[in-house]
Design a protein around this motif. Structure first.
Motif, PDB file in Angstrom:
ATOM      1  N   SER A  71      26.592 -51.746  39.096  1.00 14.48           N
ATOM      2  CA  SER A  71      25.291 -51.516  39.645  1.00 14.48           C
ATOM      3  C   SER A  71      25.096 -50.308  40.584  1.00 14.48           C
ATOM      4  O   SER A  71      26.073 -50.055  41.105  1.00 14.48           O
ATOM      5  CB  SER A  71      24.809 -52.734  40.411  1.00 14.48           C
ATOM      6  OG  SER A  71      24.520 -53.700  39.692  1.00 14.48           O
ATOM      7  N   LEU A  72      23.990 -49.750  40.423  1.00 19.82           N
ATOM      8  CA  LEU A  72      23.795 -48.580  41.418  1.00 19.82           C
ATOM      9  C   LEU A  72      22.953 -49.102  42.441  1.00 19.82           C
ATOM     10  O   LEU A  72      21.678 -49.737  42.263  1.00 19.82           O
ATOM     11  CB  LEU A  72      22.844 -47.602  40.455  1.00 19.82           C
ATOM     12  CG  LEU A  72      22.458 -46.132  41.467  1.00 19.82           C
ATOM     13  CD1 LEU A  72      23.626 -45.380  41.781  1.00 19.82           C
ATOM     14  CD2 LEU A  72      21.600 -45.312  40.394  1.00 19.82           C
ATOM     15  N   ARG A  73      23.267 -48.808  43.830  1.00 21.11           N
ATOM     16  CA  ARG A  73      22.406 -49.248  44.861  1.00 21.11           C
ATOM     17  C   ARG A  73      21.754 -48.127  45.476  1.00 21.11           C
ATOM     18  O   ARG A  73      22.510 -47.150  45.639  1.00 21.11           O
ATOM     19  CB  ARG A  73      23.531 -49.595  45.988  1.00 21.11           C
ATOM     20  CG  ARG A  73      22.871 -50.036  47.290  1.00 21.11           C
ATOM     21  CD  ARG A  73      23.946 -50.467  48.312  1.00 21.11           C
ATOM     22  NE  ARG A  73      23.463 -50.399  49.699  1.00 21.11           N
ATOM     23  CZ  ARG A  73      23.741 -50.894  50.733  1.00 21.11           C
ATOM     24  NH1 ARG A  73      24.644 -51.808  50.454  1.00 21.11           N
ATOM     25  NH2 ARG A  73      23.470 -50.780  51.751  1.00 21.11           N
ATOM     26  N   LEU A  74      20.419 -48.080  45.558  1.00 20.97           N
ATOM     27  CA  LEU A  74      19.721 -47.214  46.113  1.00 20.97           C
ATOM     28  C   LEU A  74      19.144 -47.607  47.475  1.00 20.97           C
ATOM     29  O   LEU A  74      18.445 -48.394  47.458  1.00 20.97           O
ATOM     30  CB  LEU A  74      18.575 -46.676  45.314  1.00 20.97           C
ATOM     31  CG  LEU A  74      18.876 -46.163  43.684  1.00 20.97           C
ATOM     32  CD1 LEU A  74      17.481 -45.884  43.081  1.00 20.97           C
ATOM     33  CD2 LEU A  74      19.598 -44.904  43.782  1.00 20.97           C
ATOM     34  N   ASP A  75      19.390 -46.700  48.500  1.00 20.80           N
ATOM     35  CA  ASP A  75      18.899 -46.988  49.728  1.00 20.80           C
ATOM     36  C   ASP A  75      17.465 -46.120  50.007  1.00 20.80           C
ATOM     37  O   ASP A  75      17.927 -44.926  49.893  1.00 20.80           O
ATOM     38  CB  ASP A  75      20.006 -46.708  50.794  1.00 20.80           C
ATOM     39  CG  ASP A  75      20.997 -47.715  50.790  1.00 20.80           C
ATOM     40  OD1 ASP A  75      20.839 -48.839  50.777  1.00 20.80           O
ATOM     41  OD2 ASP A  75      22.136 -47.272  50.988  1.00 20.80           O
ATOM     42  N   LEU A  76      16.520 -46.881  50.356  1.00 24.15           N
ATOM     43  CA  LEU A  76      15.238 -45.913  50.286  1.00 24.15           C
ATOM     44  C   LEU A  76      14.837 -46.017  51.782  1.00 24.15           C
ATOM     45  O   LEU A  76      15.512 -46.666  52.890  1.00 24.15           O
ATOM     46  CB  LEU A  76      13.951 -47.001  49.749  1.00 24.15           C
ATOM     47  CG  LEU A  76      14.085 -47.124  48.200  1.00 24.15           C
ATOM     48  CD1 LEU A  76      12.832 -47.985  47.803  1.00 24.15           C
ATOM     49  CD2 LEU A  76      14.345 -45.985  47.443  1.00 24.15           C
ATOM     50  N   PRO A  77      14.277 -45.017  52.208  1.00 19.27           N
ATOM     51  CA  PRO A  77      13.373 -44.073  51.363  1.00 19.27           C
ATOM     52  C   PRO A  77      14.223 -42.924  50.902  1.00 19.27           C
ATOM     53  O   PRO A  77      15.193 -42.619  51.270  1.00 19.27           O
ATOM     54  CB  PRO A  77      12.240 -43.586  52.230  1.00 19.27           C
ATOM     55  CG  PRO A  77      12.806 -43.810  53.642  1.00 19.27           C
ATOM     56  CD  PRO A  77      13.878 -44.857  53.726  1.00 19.27           C
ATOM     57  N   VAL A  78      13.686 -42.473  49.645  1.00 20.20           N
ATOM     58  CA  VAL A  78      14.500 -41.412  49.190  1.00 20.20           C
ATOM     59  C   VAL A  78      13.255 -40.246  48.880  1.00 20.20           C
ATOM     60  O   VAL A  78      11.910 -40.694  48.763  1.00 20.20           O
ATOM     61  CB  VAL A  78      15.141 -41.547  47.761  1.00 20.20           C
ATOM     62  CG1 VAL A  78      16.180 -42.531  48.081  1.00 20.20           C
ATOM     63  CG2 VAL A  78      13.935 -42.286  46.765  1.00 20.20           C
ATOM     64  N   ALA A  79      13.572 -38.929  48.627  1.00 23.04           N
ATOM     65  CA  ALA A  79      12.593 -37.998  48.440  1.00 23.04           C
ATOM     66  C   ALA A  79      11.951 -38.386  46.766  1.00 23.04           C
ATOM     67  O   ALA A  79      12.646 -38.701  46.126  1.00 23.04           O
ATOM     68  CB  ALA A  79      13.085 -36.606  48.341  1.00 23.04           C
ATOM     69  N   PRO A  80      10.660 -38.131  46.777  1.00 22.48           N
ATOM     70  CA  PRO A  80      10.234 -38.336  45.464  1.00 22.48           C
ATOM     71  C   PRO A  80      10.648 -37.227  44.266  1.00 22.48           C
ATOM     72  O   PRO A  80      10.406 -37.633  43.187  1.00 22.48           O
ATOM     73  CB  PRO A  80       8.718 -38.316  45.538  1.00 22.48           C
ATOM     74  CG  PRO A  80       8.551 -37.364  46.876  1.00 22.48           C
ATOM     75  CD  PRO A  80       9.822 -37.503  47.607  1.00 22.48           C
TER      76      PRO A  80
END
Length: 118
Positions: A71-80
């Motif tokens: 799995s890929l974990r994305l920690d938000l916020p991120v740039a659009p």
């Protein structure tokens, strides 16, 4: 001559709960790569999303493909403008991407591509 195809599976759809992309038949391909962008509105608070590639022999019953692609974990916020990628190999015939929004509770808009090649 090698074959390559790029498919847009999510194009600006808004989601407030966990979802999975539409199934895609990919038995001819030897490798796949997911590309993910989170479009506006982006949540301002910190959230964690989990994106998990899934495989299926028939496009009906699904399991996580943790063997070839964790799995890929994305920690938000991120740039659009930020683009994330996730490779996938040694799969069967059908692919999809499962997106776990965690406790987001706010609508989010996604752009998800699947690139296949042999």
């Amino acid at each position: 001559m090698k074959r390559c195809i790029t498919s847009v599976l999510e194009q600006g759809n808004v989601w407030e709960a966990n979802f999975a992309t539409e199934p895609f038949e990919a038995g001819w391909a030897s490798e796949a790569r997911w590309f993910i962008r989170i479009l506006d509105p982006l949540p301002a608070e910190q959230l964690t999303l989990h994106l998990t590639p899934q495989i299926s022999p028939d496009g009906i019953l699904w399991c996580d493909d943790v063997e070839s692609s964790p799995s890929l974990r994305l920690d938000l916020p991120v740039a659009p403008t930020e683009l994330f990628t996730l490779p996938q190999r040694h799969f069967g015939n059908w692919l999809r991407l499962k997106v776990d929004l965690g406790d987001a509770g706010k609508p989010m808009k996604f752009l998800i591509y699947l690139v296949l090649k042999e």
